[in-house]
Design an enzyme around this catalytic site. Structure first.
Site, PDB file in Angstrom:
ATOM      1  N   HIS A  73      36.504 -17.152  20.666  1.00 22.01           N
ATOM      2  CA  HIS A  73      37.081 -17.823  19.490  1.00 22.01           C
ATOM      3  C   HIS A  73      36.563 -17.166  18.204  1.00 22.01           C
ATOM      4  O   HIS A  73      37.313 -16.952  17.257  1.00 22.01           O
ATOM      5  CB  HIS A  73      36.657 -19.298  19.434  1.00 22.01           C
ATOM      6  CG  HIS A  73      37.185 -20.144  20.547  1.00 22.01           C
ATOM      7  ND1 HIS A  73      36.376 -20.717  21.496  1.00 22.01           N
ATOM      8  CD2 HIS A  73      38.452 -20.533  20.835  1.00 22.01           C
ATOM      9  CE1 HIS A  73      37.109 -21.431  22.322  1.00 22.01           C
ATOM     10  NE2 HIS A  73      38.377 -21.333  21.955  1.00 22.01           N
ATOM     11  N   ASP A  99      45.185 -16.111  27.352  1.00 20.35           N
ATOM     12  CA  ASP A  99      46.332 -16.977  27.627  1.00 20.35           C
ATOM     13  C   ASP A  99      47.594 -16.217  27.222  1.00 20.35           C
ATOM     14  O   ASP A  99      48.273 -16.575  26.258  1.00 20.35           O
ATOM     15  CB  ASP A  99      46.189 -18.279  26.841  1.00 20.35           C
ATOM     16  CG  ASP A  99      44.948 -19.036  27.254  1.00 20.35           C
ATOM     17  OD1 ASP A  99      44.854 -19.444  28.407  1.00 20.35           O
ATOM     18  OD2 ASP A  99      44.028 -19.172  26.420  1.00 20.35           O
TER      19      ASP A  99
HETATM   20  O1  PAF Z   1      44.561 -22.131  23.627  1.00 22.97           O
HETATM   21  C1  PAF Z   1      44.196 -23.275  23.270  1.00 22.97           C
HETATM   22  O2  PAF Z   1      43.005 -23.545  23.079  1.00 22.97           O
HETATM   23  C2  PAF Z   1      45.229 -24.368  23.083  1.00 22.97           C
HETATM   24  O3  PAF Z   1      46.248 -24.247  24.008  1.00 22.97           O
HETATM   25  C3  PAF Z   1      45.779 -24.451  21.655  1.00 22.97           C
HETATM   26  C4  PAF Z   1      46.538 -23.173  21.292  1.00 22.97           C
HETATM   27  C5  PAF Z   1      44.663 -24.668  20.667  1.00 22.97           C
HETATM   28  C6  PAF Z   1      46.760 -25.614  21.535  1.00 22.97           C
HETATM   29  O4  PAF Z   1      46.132 -26.835  21.792  1.00 22.97           O
END
Ligand code: PAF
Length: 282
Positions: A37, A152
């Site tokens: 992140h 993802d």
């Molecule tokens: O990837 C994630 O953490 C979630 O799917 C997101 C994009 C924040 C949506 O809730």
């Protein structure tokens, strides 16, 4: 560092910034922040005047209620990690009511079939939930750019489609997968792995790397068979799916074609913890 919980507060902050023509880089997250992140946030800091991070465990994208209950929630340490990167980051950590009002339900999206492949097959309704929450968040935050990890990859493709469908003006930026030194793709769910699971899980990426190596010379059938064999007698990891799919539509293939981009996708259970990963093959 400004941390807003209320929709009205974040909306007022965003309105003031938009009025001053500030570019807003948005990193939507479900918290339990890790280096993956933070890499997205660092990139957003480089490319935008203002960075906004949302921390919201979105109930509508969980098809398994136990997974929702067990999802790690670590807001104070998330805020601390972000403030170490920059004191100028704005955090939006709403309650479900602030995002959804009284109607916590998903929109029934048609993402052109992307939603029916892989994760969509195994997690019914998941992408409707992701699409719905992002539609709400994009509307509240009005970002210039929004940042998503390629771990993802299917979600990333779906978000691009969502922007098309909803005619949003945000630019979607895909960022490379961030890995531990062992190769394990970073995920908030890794926090729940026990020592044994942590020790064995790097084989997920090792398997993908071998597939990439063999992709030019072996058939899709042989490659898939080999992956199944790797997990057959594994006491810690259970293979849910392995697929080689076209990047354009994420449809899994039986035979390779020329001039087509492919990726390999994998989902594995370590006990109850679900781990996914993928790799570009050509
Ligand atoms: O990837 C994630 O953490 C979630 O799917 C997101 C994009 C924040 C949506 O809730």
């Amino acid at each position: 560092m400004r941390v807003h919980e209320k929709r009205l507060d974040i909306a007022a902050d965003v309105a003031a910034l938009t009025k001053r023509n500030k570019s807003i880089g948005f990193v939507p997250t479900m918290g339990a922040l890790h280096e993956g992140h933070l890499a997205l946030v660092k990139r957003a800091i480089k490319e935008n005047e203002i960075v906004l991070v949302s921390i919201f465990v979105n109930p509508t994208q969980f098809n398994n209620s136990q997974d929702l209950v067990n999802y790690p929630r670590t807001l104070p340490s998330d805020v601390r990690l972000l403030s170490e990167l920059s004191e100028n980051i704005i955090v939006f950590a709403p309650t479900p009511k602030d995002v959804y009002g009284d109607q916590m339900s998903s929109i029934d999206y048609d993402f052109g079939g992307l939603e029916n492949e892989m994760e969509g097959k195994y997690r019914p309704g998941h992408f409707d939930g992701v699409g719905t929450v992002l539609k709400h968040l994009f509307t509240i935050v009005s970002p210039t750019r929004a940042y998503f990890g390629e771990k993802d990859f299917q979600q990333l493709q779906i978000v691009k489609k969502l922007v098309e469908i909803e005619k949003l003006s945000v630019q979607i930026v895909g960022c490379p997968i961030y890995r531990e030194k062992t190769g394990l793709a970073l995920s908030s769910r890794n926090k729940r792995l026990n020592d044994k699971q942590l020790a064995v899980s790097p084989m997920i990426y090792k398997t993908l790397k071998q597939i990439k190596k063999d992709f030019g010379t072996k058939s899709v059938y042989k490659l898939s068979e080999w992956v199944s064999e790797q997990f057959e007698n594994n006491e810690v990891l259970t293979l849910e799916y392995f697929e080689i799919a076209k990047v354009s539509d994420l449809k899994s293939i039986k035979r390779k074609q020329k001039n087509t981009k492919y990726r390999a996708f994998i989902a594995v259970f370590a006990g109850e913890i679900r781990l996914i990963d993928n790799i570009a093959l050509n």
